[in-house]
Scaffold this motif. Structure first.
Motif, PDB file in Angstrom:
ATOM      1  N   GLU A   1       6.328  17.845   7.610  1.00 47.18           N
ATOM      2  CA  GLU A   1       5.613  16.906   8.473  1.00 47.18           C
ATOM      3  C   GLU A   1       4.898  15.831   7.658  1.00 47.18           C
ATOM      4  N   GLN A   2       4.256  16.220   6.566  1.00 49.94           N
ATOM      5  CA  GLN A   2       3.543  15.236   5.749  1.00 49.94           C
ATOM      6  C   GLN A   2       4.515  14.223   5.146  1.00 49.94           C
ATOM      7  N   ALA A   3       5.648  14.695   4.671  1.00 49.07           N
ATOM      8  CA  ALA A   3       6.647  13.792   4.085  1.00 49.07           C
ATOM      9  C   ALA A   3       7.178  12.822   5.132  1.00 49.07           C
ATOM     10  N   LYS A   4       7.453  13.332   6.321  1.00 44.36           N
ATOM     11  CA  LYS A   4       7.959  12.454   7.389  1.00 44.36           C
ATOM     12  C   LYS A   4       6.897  11.452   7.830  1.00 44.36           C
ATOM     13  N   ALA A   5       5.640  11.882   7.863  1.00 42.56           N
ATOM     14  CA  ALA A   5       4.562  10.960   8.243  1.00 42.56           C
ATOM     15  C   ALA A   5       4.437   9.836   7.219  1.00 42.56           C
ATOM     16  N   TYR A   6       4.579  10.180   5.944  1.00 39.03           N
ATOM     17  CA  TYR A   6       4.525   9.143   4.907  1.00 39.03           C
ATOM     18  C   TYR A   6       5.640   8.120   5.097  1.00 39.03           C
ATOM     19  N   ILE A   7       6.853   8.595   5.275  1.00 43.88           N
ATOM     20  CA  ILE A   7       7.986   7.674   5.447  1.00 43.88           C
ATOM     21  C   ILE A   7       7.804   6.831   6.705  1.00 43.88           C
ATOM     22  N   ALA A   8       7.205   7.417   7.731  1.00 48.18           N
ATOM     23  CA  ALA A   8       6.960   6.675   8.978  1.00 48.18           C
ATOM     24  C   ALA A   8       6.031   5.491   8.746  1.00 48.18           C
ATOM     25  N   THR A   9       5.059   5.649   7.845  1.00 51.79           N
ATOM     26  CA  THR A   9       4.168   4.512   7.550  1.00 51.79           C
ATOM     27  C   THR A   9       4.936   3.404   6.829  1.00 51.79           C
ATOM     28  N   GLN A  10       5.905   3.785   6.010  1.00 53.40           N
ATOM     29  CA  GLN A  10       6.687   2.791   5.274  1.00 53.40           C
ATOM     30  C   GLN A  10       7.723   2.101   6.158  1.00 53.40           C
ATOM     31  N   VAL A  11       8.048   2.725   7.277  1.00 48.99           N
ATOM     32  CA  VAL A  11       8.936   2.076   8.258  1.00 48.99           C
ATOM     33  C   VAL A  11       8.297   0.772   8.745  1.00 48.99           C
TER      34      VAL A  11
ATOM     35  N   GLU B   1       0.817  -1.200   0.000  1.00 48.78           N
ATOM     36  CA  GLU B   1       0.000   0.000   0.000  1.00 48.78           C
ATOM     37  C   GLU B   1       0.864   1.268   0.000  1.00 48.78           C
ATOM     38  N   GLY B   2       0.706   2.083  -1.058  1.00 50.35           N
ATOM     39  CA  GLY B   2       1.339   3.400  -1.107  1.00 50.35           C
ATOM     40  C   GLY B   2       2.850   3.389  -1.183  1.00 50.35           C
ATOM     41  N   PHE B   3       3.455   2.253  -1.470  1.00 52.78           N
ATOM     42  CA  PHE B   3       4.915   2.178  -1.533  1.00 52.78           C
ATOM     43  C   PHE B   3       5.428   2.970  -2.734  1.00 52.78           C
ATOM     44  N   SER B   4       6.597   3.554  -2.593  1.00 53.71           N
ATOM     45  CA  SER B   4       7.190   4.330  -3.680  1.00 53.71           C
ATOM     46  C   SER B   4       8.694   4.452  -3.446  1.00 53.71           C
ATOM     47  N   PRO B   5       9.440   4.962  -4.422  1.00 58.20           N
ATOM     48  CA  PRO B   5      10.885   5.152  -4.217  1.00 58.20           C
ATOM     49  C   PRO B   5      11.204   6.081  -3.056  1.00 58.20           C
ATOM     50  N   TYR B   6      10.250   6.973  -2.706  1.00 52.37           N
ATOM     51  CA  TYR B   6      10.480   7.923  -1.628  1.00 52.37           C
ATOM     52  C   TYR B   6      10.527   7.238  -0.263  1.00 52.37           C
TER      53      TYR B   6
ATOM     54  N   PRO C   1       4.080  -1.721  -5.645  1.00 46.82           N
ATOM     55  CA  PRO C   1       3.047  -0.881  -5.021  1.00 46.82           C
ATOM     56  C   PRO C   1       1.684  -1.100  -5.673  1.00 46.82           C
ATOM     57  N   ASP C   2       0.637  -0.700  -4.962  1.00 48.71           N
ATOM     58  CA  ASP C   2      -0.689  -0.691  -5.584  1.00 48.71           C
ATOM     59  C   ASP C   2      -0.856   0.560  -6.451  1.00 48.71           C
ATOM     60  N   HIS C   3      -0.244   1.654  -6.005  1.00 49.51           N
ATOM     61  CA  HIS C   3      -0.301   2.923  -6.731  1.00 49.51           C
ATOM     62  C   HIS C   3       0.685   3.878  -6.079  1.00 49.51           C
ATOM     63  N   TYR C   4       0.949   5.001  -6.726  1.00 48.82           N
ATOM     64  CA  TYR C   4       1.834   5.996  -6.100  1.00 48.82           C
ATOM     65  C   TYR C   4       1.107   6.604  -4.898  1.00 48.82           C
TER      66      TYR C   4
ATOM     67  N   SER D   1      -0.354  -0.766   6.064  1.00 46.18           N
ATOM     68  CA  SER D   1       0.289   0.221   6.944  1.00 46.18           C
ATOM     69  C   SER D   1       0.671   1.510   6.231  1.00 46.18           C
ATOM     70  N   GLY D   2       0.905   1.445   4.936  1.00 41.10           N
ATOM     71  CA  GLY D   2       1.317   2.642   4.193  1.00 41.10           C
ATOM     72  C   GLY D   2       0.173   3.506   3.707  1.00 41.10           C
ATOM     73  N   HIS D   3      -1.019   3.266   4.234  1.00 43.11           N
ATOM     74  CA  HIS D   3      -2.213   3.976   3.748  1.00 43.11           C
ATOM     75  C   HIS D   3      -2.248   5.437   4.186  1.00 43.11           C
ATOM     76  N   MET D   4      -2.813   6.295   3.333  1.00 42.24           N
ATOM     77  CA  MET D   4      -3.106   7.676   3.708  1.00 42.24           C
ATOM     78  C   MET D   4      -4.173   7.693   4.827  1.00 42.24           C
ATOM     79  N   GLN D   5      -4.398   8.761   5.530  1.00 45.06           N
ATOM     80  CA  GLN D   5      -3.812  10.079   5.416  1.00 45.06           C
ATOM     81  C   GLN D   5      -2.437  10.116   6.100  1.00 45.06           C
ATOM     82  N   TYR D   6      -1.564  10.984   5.560  1.00 45.84           N
ATOM     83  CA  TYR D   6      -0.210  11.012   6.063  1.00 45.84           C
ATOM     84  C   TYR D   6      -0.029  12.180   7.034  1.00 45.84           C
ATOM     85  N   SER D   7      -0.322  11.865   8.286  1.00 45.82           N
ATOM     86  CA  SER D   7      -0.150  12.834   9.377  1.00 45.82           C
ATOM     87  C   SER D   7       0.117  12.052  10.646  1.00 45.82           C
ATOM     88  N   PHE D   8       0.665  12.726  11.632  1.00 47.14           N
ATOM     89  CA  PHE D   8       0.984  12.053  12.896  1.00 47.14           C
ATOM     90  C   PHE D   8      -0.211  12.049  13.849  1.00 47.14           C
ATOM     91  N   THR D   9      -1.272  12.760  13.498  1.00 48.46           N
ATOM     92  CA  THR D   9      -2.443  12.805  14.382  1.00 48.46           C
ATOM     93  C   THR D   9      -3.553  11.871  13.923  1.00 48.46           C
TER      94      THR D   9
END
Length: 541
Positions: free
Chosen positions: A357-367, A184-189, A395-398, A330-338
């Motif tokens: 913050e949004q970029a870091k939240a996204y990477i945190a889901t990929q962790v 889910e939501g995996f990407s090179p980023y 990935p399923d999609h970007y 686990s990589g699903h949106m929304q990408y926020s810490f709240t």
């Protein structure tokens, strides 16, 4: 929220007669209004015709094809909504001029037989017999006995599709365990040497695909799964994966490997019935478990991929050979810490990254995906089968839950939206393999034929829309708006522009020929789904 949208209508129902005066108009006025409506409609249709009949033109979108994003732009929102509803109710299917009839013989846009006869002298001189990934299907006999014209054309079309040749990679991983993952939501980023070291290892120590594309289709995750699991293009306007649940699917990995006495299981760490996976996944030959049906994980949003691995690996690791399919969440949106449990869980691991913050939240889901894969590799190693297990992940999609501003930030430059936005990462890895770089343009459509060839399975490459990556077949990457990438360059169907790789001009005939091939793949992929075509020609086998 939905109630609020209808509040004005309810208000008019209750108080309308007191506030508005409704008087019957004369027959002349009624006729005048009707004539104005008719004139407006005819004028609109005339404008559609006047704009030409090219691919993705207003005419094409109104009469022949369906692509909502462009349709809204070129026909308007109300017309697009009306067409969408009309097509849904009537079971409409795209129409396209696919081929030129020649007598009673069907000739596709580019007769693949020409390619099959390429360099015959070279083959004869080498003394090698070229074998193709095909099954013993007598398409000509099927066509001769078929009364339904549509099915007759399908038989004739597939008879002449160019199959891919077997090659030095055929059967390279024959007998290996297979773990296939749609992430889910995996990407090179998501790949960072320090933050996601396992993903970094899998990407760089396996096959390195530098030109892999993962187009976004109409039903996002479900269509992304459908493409990666079936090698077919989804049909616009329906949930193709769920609809395929009643069809015979001989080329999906579960059904193929079940015939080879593999233990075949599938898991998803969210709802069992979501996107109709309770229908589609058992039909692919899997014992399917998800939340609410055999998989017990902590109910968070999103759920943990790591916990899914911990709970499921014991169910198959001692039953070799095995094939397991995972759809992660686990990589699903929304990408926020709240609003994202997984992002919050891994927040401390990304806080020092130089991103928003949004970029870091996204990477945190990929962790979480990274940790799940590390656990998987450790378990395979402990069982002594890491070097006999092939792992494939796409990935399923970007990550479209990210703002474009954030995507540009992660990429380090403004991302081009028609092609680059969908450029992604495909992982194909087994312990001990020699890292190999593949520069050929490929897409998620190519996953099933490629894995089938690597495992030495019997399949018919003519009946899939993708192709074996390691074959010598010329590449073709197809996008949902019918843009495409070939070895010569990229064609943007929206702007009708071809960007050549070497700066040389490409002929209009080449663009027309390749566009026709793309149209055929869309059309016949939809027809395979609609007619349960595989059952008609292969069920007895």
């Amino acid at each position: 929220m939905l109630f609020l949208f209808f509040a004005p209508v309810l208000f008019l129902v209750v108080f309308g007669k007191k506030m508005l005066v409704f008087k019957s108009c004369s027959t002349v006025n009624k006729l005048s209004v009707a004539c104005c409506m008719l004139f407006a409609h005819v004028t609109g249709i005339a404008a559609v015709y006047a704009g030409g009949k090219a691919q993705n033109s207003a005419y094409d979108l109104y009469f022949k094809n369906s692509y909502s994003q462009l349709s809204v732009e070129r026909l308007g929102l109300l017309t697009t909504m009306r067409l969408d509803l009309q097509r849904l109710i009537t079971g409409w299917s795209p129409e396209v001029e696919l081929a030129v009839p020649h007598g009673s013989k069907y000739i596709p846009a580019t007769p693949p037989s020409e390619s099959l006869k390429e360099n015959p002298n070279e083959r004869e001189a080498s003394g090698k017999i070229v074998e193709y990934n095909t099954l013993d299907i007598d398409f000509a006999k099927f066509a001769a006995n078929e009364k339904n014209q549509q099915l007759k054309e399908m038989h004739q079309y597939f008879e002449q599709v160019q199959p891919t040749a077997k090659n030095k990679y055929t059967g390279k991983y024959k007998g290996y365990n297979l773990i296939l993952i749609t992430a889910e939501g995996f990407s090179p980023y998501a790949v960072h040497k320090d933050v996601t070291p396992t993903l970094y290892k899998l990407v760089n120590n396996g096959y390195r695909f530098t030109n892999f594309y993962n187009p976004l289709w109409g039903v996002s995750t479900s269509d992304g799964e459908y493409v990666a699991c079936t090698g077919l293009i989804p049909k616009s306007g329906v949930w193709s994966f769920k609809q395929s649940g009643k069809n015979y699917l001989p080329f999906v990995m579960g059904n193929q490997l079940q015939k080879q006495n593999y233990k075949t299981m599938a898991f998803h760490d969210h709802s069992y019935t979501y996107y109709g996976r309770n229908v589609s996944h058992p039909n692919m030959g899997y014992e399917y478990k998800a939340v609410g049906n055999g998989l017990d994980v902590k109910k968070t949003w999103p759920e943990s991929d790591l916990e899914m691995m911990e709970k499921t690996i014991p169910e198959y690791i001692d039953n070799q050979p095995f094939h397991t399919y995972y759809m992660t969440v686990s990589g699903h949106m929304q990408y926020s810490f709240t609003g994202n449990y997984i992002a919050y869980k891994n927040k401390n691991l990304v806080q020092n990254l130089p991103y928003s913050e949004q970029a870091k939240a996204y990477i945190a889901t990929q962790v979480e995906l990274d940790r799940a894969l590390k656990y998987l590799l450790d378990q395979l190693e402990e069982a002594g089968i890491a070097d006999k297990t092939l792992i494939a992940l796409s990935p399923d999609h970007y990550p479209y839950g990210l703002d474009m501003k954030t995507i540009n930030e992660l990429a380090g430059h403004p991302v081009e939206k028609n092609f680059e936005l969908y450029k992604s990462t495909f992982i194909l890895y087994s312990k001990g393999m020699k890292p190999t770089t593949v520069k050929k343009p490929i897409s998620s459509l190519d996953i099933i034929p490629t894995i089938s060839n690597l495992l030495g399975l019997k399949y018919d490459s003519r009946l899939l829309m993708g192709q074996d990556i390691f074959s010598n077949t010329k590449p073709l990457v197809i996008f949902s708006n019918k843009s495409f990438i070939t070895e010569r360059g990229r064609y943007n169907s929206v702007t009708n522009q071809f960007i050549s790789n070497n700066g040389k001009t490409v002929s209009k005939d080449y663009i027309k020929k390749m566009s026709a091939i793309v149209e055929e793949k869309f059309y016949y992929s939809a027809k395979i789904l609609e007619t349960d075509y595989y059952r008609r020609i292969l069920a007895e086998n």
